[in-house]
Design an enzyme around this catalytic site. Structure first.
Site, short mmCIF file in Angstrom:
data_model
loop_
_atom_site.label_atom_id
_atom_site.label_comp_id
_atom_site.label_asym_id
_atom_site.label_seq_id
_atom_site.Cartn_x
_atom_site.Cartn_y
_atom_site.Cartn_z
N LYS A 22 -60.40 86.96 -40.75
CA LYS A 22 -60.63 85.86 -39.12
C LYS A 22 -61.54 85.58 -39.61
O LYS A 22 -61.94 84.54 -37.98
CB LYS A 22 -60.13 87.24 -38.30
CG LYS A 22 -60.94 86.82 -36.25
CD LYS A 22 -60.76 88.03 -35.54
CE LYS A 22 -61.53 89.19 -35.64
NZ LYS A 22 -63.18 88.49 -34.75
N ASN A 23 -63.60 86.78 -39.63
CA ASN A 23 -64.47 85.98 -39.41
C ASN A 23 -64.76 84.75 -40.20
O ASN A 23 -66.06 84.59 -40.32
CB ASN A 23 -65.50 87.34 -39.25
CG ASN A 23 -65.14 88.25 -37.89
OD1 ASN A 23 -64.14 87.56 -37.12
ND2 ASN A 23 -65.44 89.25 -38.15
N CYS A 126 -65.31 90.73 -27.91
CA CYS A 126 -65.07 92.18 -27.33
C CYS A 126 -66.31 92.85 -26.59
O CYS A 126 -67.66 92.26 -27.27
CB CYS A 126 -65.43 92.87 -29.24
SG CYS A 126 -63.86 92.69 -30.18
N ARG A 131 -74.85 91.49 -25.88
CA ARG A 131 -74.14 90.37 -26.97
C ARG A 131 -75.30 89.06 -26.49
O ARG A 131 -75.15 88.06 -25.96
CB ARG A 131 -72.83 89.62 -27.17
CG ARG A 131 -72.68 91.20 -27.62
CD ARG A 131 -71.13 91.17 -27.97
NE ARG A 131 -70.63 90.61 -29.69
CZ ARG A 131 -69.84 90.66 -29.86
NH1 ARG A 131 -68.66 90.41 -29.24
NH2 ARG A 131 -69.74 89.53 -31.74
N ASP A 317 -68.05 96.61 -38.19
CA ASP A 317 -66.44 96.10 -37.55
C ASP A 317 -65.62 97.29 -38.45
O ASP A 317 -64.21 96.96 -38.26
CB ASP A 317 -65.30 95.38 -37.98
CG ASP A 317 -66.77 93.75 -37.06
OD1 ASP A 317 -67.27 93.95 -36.28
OD2 ASP A 317 -66.71 92.47 -37.74
N ARG A 409 -55.93 90.01 -31.93
CA ARG A 409 -57.05 88.85 -31.87
C ARG A 409 -57.42 88.64 -33.11
O ARG A 409 -57.59 88.27 -33.91
CB ARG A 409 -57.92 89.63 -31.63
CG ARG A 409 -57.88 88.95 -29.95
CD ARG A 409 -59.56 89.74 -29.55
NE ARG A 409 -61.07 88.60 -29.98
CZ ARG A 409 -61.22 89.46 -30.54
NH1 ARG A 409 -62.30 90.53 -29.91
NH2 ARG A 409 -62.61 88.91 -31.30
C1 LIG Z 1 -66.23 86.53 -34.95
C2 LIG Z 1 -67.63 87.31 -35.92
O1 LIG Z 1 -67.55 86.71 -37.46
N1 LIG Z 1 -67.66 88.28 -34.72
C3 LIG Z 1 -68.78 89.18 -36.06
C4 LIG Z 1 -69.74 88.49 -35.87
O2 LIG Z 1 -70.76 88.59 -34.21
P1 LIG Z 1 -71.64 88.17 -34.39
O3 LIG Z 1 -72.48 86.76 -34.93
O4 LIG Z 1 -71.44 88.09 -32.82
O5 LIG Z 1 -72.76 89.40 -34.69
P2 LIG Z 1 -74.52 89.53 -34.51
O6 LIG Z 1 -74.51 89.75 -36.12
O7 LIG Z 1 -74.99 87.73 -33.98
O8 LIG Z 1 -75.02 90.62 -34.15
C5 LIG Z 1 -75.98 91.63 -34.22
C6 LIG Z 1 -76.96 92.61 -33.69
O9 LIG Z 1 -77.38 91.21 -32.71
C7 LIG Z 1 -77.76 90.61 -31.92
N2 LIG Z 1 -78.30 89.30 -30.70
C8 LIG Z 1 -77.32 87.87 -31.84
C9 LIG Z 1 -77.65 86.72 -31.51
C10 LIG Z 1 -78.75 86.40 -30.81
O10 LIG Z 1 -78.71 85.50 -30.19
N3 LIG Z 1 -79.41 87.89 -30.04
C11 LIG Z 1 -79.09 89.23 -30.69
O11 LIG Z 1 -79.54 90.32 -30.23
C12 LIG Z 1 -76.26 91.07 -31.22
O12 LIG Z 1 -75.81 91.49 -29.87
C13 LIG Z 1 -75.89 92.53 -32.19
O13 LIG Z 1 -76.63 93.62 -31.54
O14 LIG Z 1 -71.07 89.79 -36.79
C14 LIG Z 1 -70.89 90.86 -35.83
C15 LIG Z 1 -71.63 91.96 -37.14
O15 LIG Z 1 -71.08 92.32 -38.24
C16 LIG Z 1 -69.63 91.82 -36.28
O16 LIG Z 1 -69.45 92.86 -35.77
C17 LIG Z 1 -68.06 90.57 -35.58
O17 LIG Z 1 -67.09 90.87 -35.52
C1 LIG Z 2 -66.38 92.26 -33.23
C2 LIG Z 2 -65.54 91.16 -33.57
O1 LIG Z 2 -65.15 90.15 -33.23
P1 LIG Z 2 -65.79 89.70 -32.33
O2 LIG Z 2 -67.31 89.27 -32.60
O3 LIG Z 2 -64.99 88.53 -32.13
O4 LIG Z 2 -65.97 89.61 -30.32
C3 LIG Z 2 -64.44 91.94 -34.56
O5 LIG Z 2 -63.75 91.06 -35.33
O6 LIG Z 2 -64.87 93.04 -34.56
#
Ligand SMILES: CC(=O)N[C@H]1[C@@H](OP(=O)(O)OP(=O)(O)OC[C@H]2O[C@@H](n3ccc(=O)[nH]c3=O)[C@H](O)[C@@H]2O)O[C@H](CO)[C@@H](O)[C@@H]1O
Ligand SMILES: C=C(OP(=O)(O)O)C(=O)O
Length: 430
Positions: A22-23, A126, A131, A317, A409
């Protein structure tokens, strides 16, 4: 609303086909907005998030067909989907569509790079932490974008002549911000160097696909990614990599129930750290010609401490699932969550099944119990919900999981995959 009924106690034996990730599929689908040509993706999982992103891309003008048929007509596993965005008809991604899924926010990168503007609602996804999107804003601003927040939307504009390559180092590792910056930089003028980039396999998969489309990206999979901008990208054909989170989840399910299962079509190197933790918990794991072989015969589950970290660390995850496994270990284990500040909502639900877990800040202490007992539990987010399934598979009697839309999802045909290996899992529609 559907629920899932599990009658626990059966060992898992057989073969589980692992779906496309998915990711990885989500950013790859979004990358199709970068070209007016057709991007064909193979091995796309049939999931609620993929269907939602199909709607979002359609709103921007993408023409999407599945295996030669129109979208939503295929029932099969892992479909081939063709995406053609000849013209971008709308650069706004509205709240109603984006609020349901975090990754949909990522369209901001391609829209800005190709059309010079994007108006994208702040994302949903989620509920596992606040985030924020500050890293996206900083990264795109470094490429010359002017960004304002207006009425819950991010309004982004590229300078005249388009985005400009730049050096930017993220203060914190972000998978999504790395995807977006990489996509945006492919069409920028000049060279972009991203420091402290996410190293996740899904980032590498996106870079591979973008390069097949004509991008010039090196270093994906390390923490420094270099992108030489090009004037346009073409179509390509790309196979989505196997889902390492689904792989780890089923490996933990086998470690939990005991049994002997081949996880077909997946690769160990995608999740070495997690597999090592499962091994230490007592399962035997090896490579077979077709995937990964997981066995736990007789031996009990040993307590193992883990700390989540960006790749190649233990993935957040898989944290909830590992906690599910640890509930039945023969001692005390500790799980520390470092990525998201609110990713322990499964704790109170696991407790309904008899688990003994206490929380202190970002660390959970799990005292293994000899037996879990089936109960009614509620899925609170995607990975939390599958941790309840893992616990339910080992619990005595019946476990009823509500709010399974979270599961849908991210887990393709979960009941079918588990039942083929001897589990008793049934979807109940009220
Ligand atoms: C669709 C997808 O691929 N989702 C994955 C992606 O989510 P996602 O890309 O949302 O996760 P991030 O790697 O961005 O988040 C990591 C950390 O950075 C923080 N952050 C992120 C962006 C930002 O602008 N500012 C900030 O502070 C977030 O709140 C979190 O604490 O990577 C996460 C971390 O491996 C996984 O749990 C999710 O399943
Ligand atoms: C947190 C997840 O997805 P999303 O970043 O789309 O919320 C996930 O795939 O575990």
């Amino acid at each position: 609303m559907d629920r899932i009924r599990i009658v626990g106690g059966n060992e898992l034996k057989g073969v589980i086909p692992i779906s496309g990730a998915k990711n990885a599929a989500l950013p790859l689908m979004i990358a199709s907005l970068l070209t007016d040509d057709t991007l064909t993706l193979e091995n796309v999982p049939h999931l609620a998030d993929v269907e939602q992103l199909i709607r979002i891309l359609g709103n921007h003008g993408a023409d999407i067909s599945v295996n030669g048929r129109r979208e939503r007509q295929s029932e099969g596993y892992s479909r081939t989907i063709h995406f053609t965005s000849r013209n971008i008809v709308d650069t706004t991604a509205p709240y109603e569509l984006v609020s349901k899924m975090r990754a949909s926010f990522w369209v901001i990168g391609p829209l800005l790079a190709r059309e010079g503007k994007a108006r994208v609602s702040l994302p949903g996804g989620c509920a596992i932490g606040t985030r924020p999107v500050d890293l996206f804003i900083e990264g795109l601003t470094a490429l010359g974008a002017l960004i304002e927040i207006d009425g819950g939307y991010i309004d982004a504009k590229a300078p005249d002549g388009g985005l400009i390559g730049a050096r930017y180092t993220f203060p914190k590792v972000s998978v999504g911000a790395t995807h977006v910056m990489m996509m945006a930089a492919t069409l920028a003028r000049g060279t972009t160097v991203i420091g402290n980039a996410a190293r996740e396999p899904e980032v590498q998969d996106l870079a591979k696909c973008l390069n097949a489309m004509g991008a010039k990206i090196t270093g994906a999979g390390t923490s420094t990614i270099t992108i030489e901008g090009v004037t346009s990208l073409s179509g390509a054909r790309h196979r989505v990599l196997p889902d390492r989170i689904e792989t780890g989840t089923y490996a933990m399910a086998v470690a939990m129930t005991g049994g002997d299962v081949v996880l077909e079509g997946t690769e160990m190197h995608l999740l070495d750290t997690a597999l090592e933790a499962i091994r230490r918990a007592g399962a035997e794991i090896s490579t077979t010609g077709s995937g990964i072989h997981v066995v736990r015969n007789g031996a009990g589950i040993k307590p193992v401490d883990i700390v989540t970290d960006p790749y190649p660390g233990f993935p957040t995850d898989l944290q909830a699932q590992f906690m599910g496994l640890m509930t039945r270990s023969s001692g005390v284990s500790h799980i520390t969550e470092t990525i998201f500040e609110n990713r322990f909502m499964h704790v109170q639900e696991l407790a309904r099944l008899g688990a003994k877990i206490s929380l202190s800040g970002q660390t959970a202490k799990i005292e293994g119990v000899e037996r879990l007992r089936g109960a009614q539990v509620m899925a609170t987010d995607l990975r939390a919900s599958v941790s309840l399934v893992i616990a339910g598979l080992a619990a005595e009697g019946e476990t009823m999981v509500s709010r399974v839309y979270h599961l849908d999802r991210g887990f393709e045909r979960l009941e079918e995959k588990l039942n083929r290996c001897g589990a008793s899992v049934e979807r109940v529609s009220d």
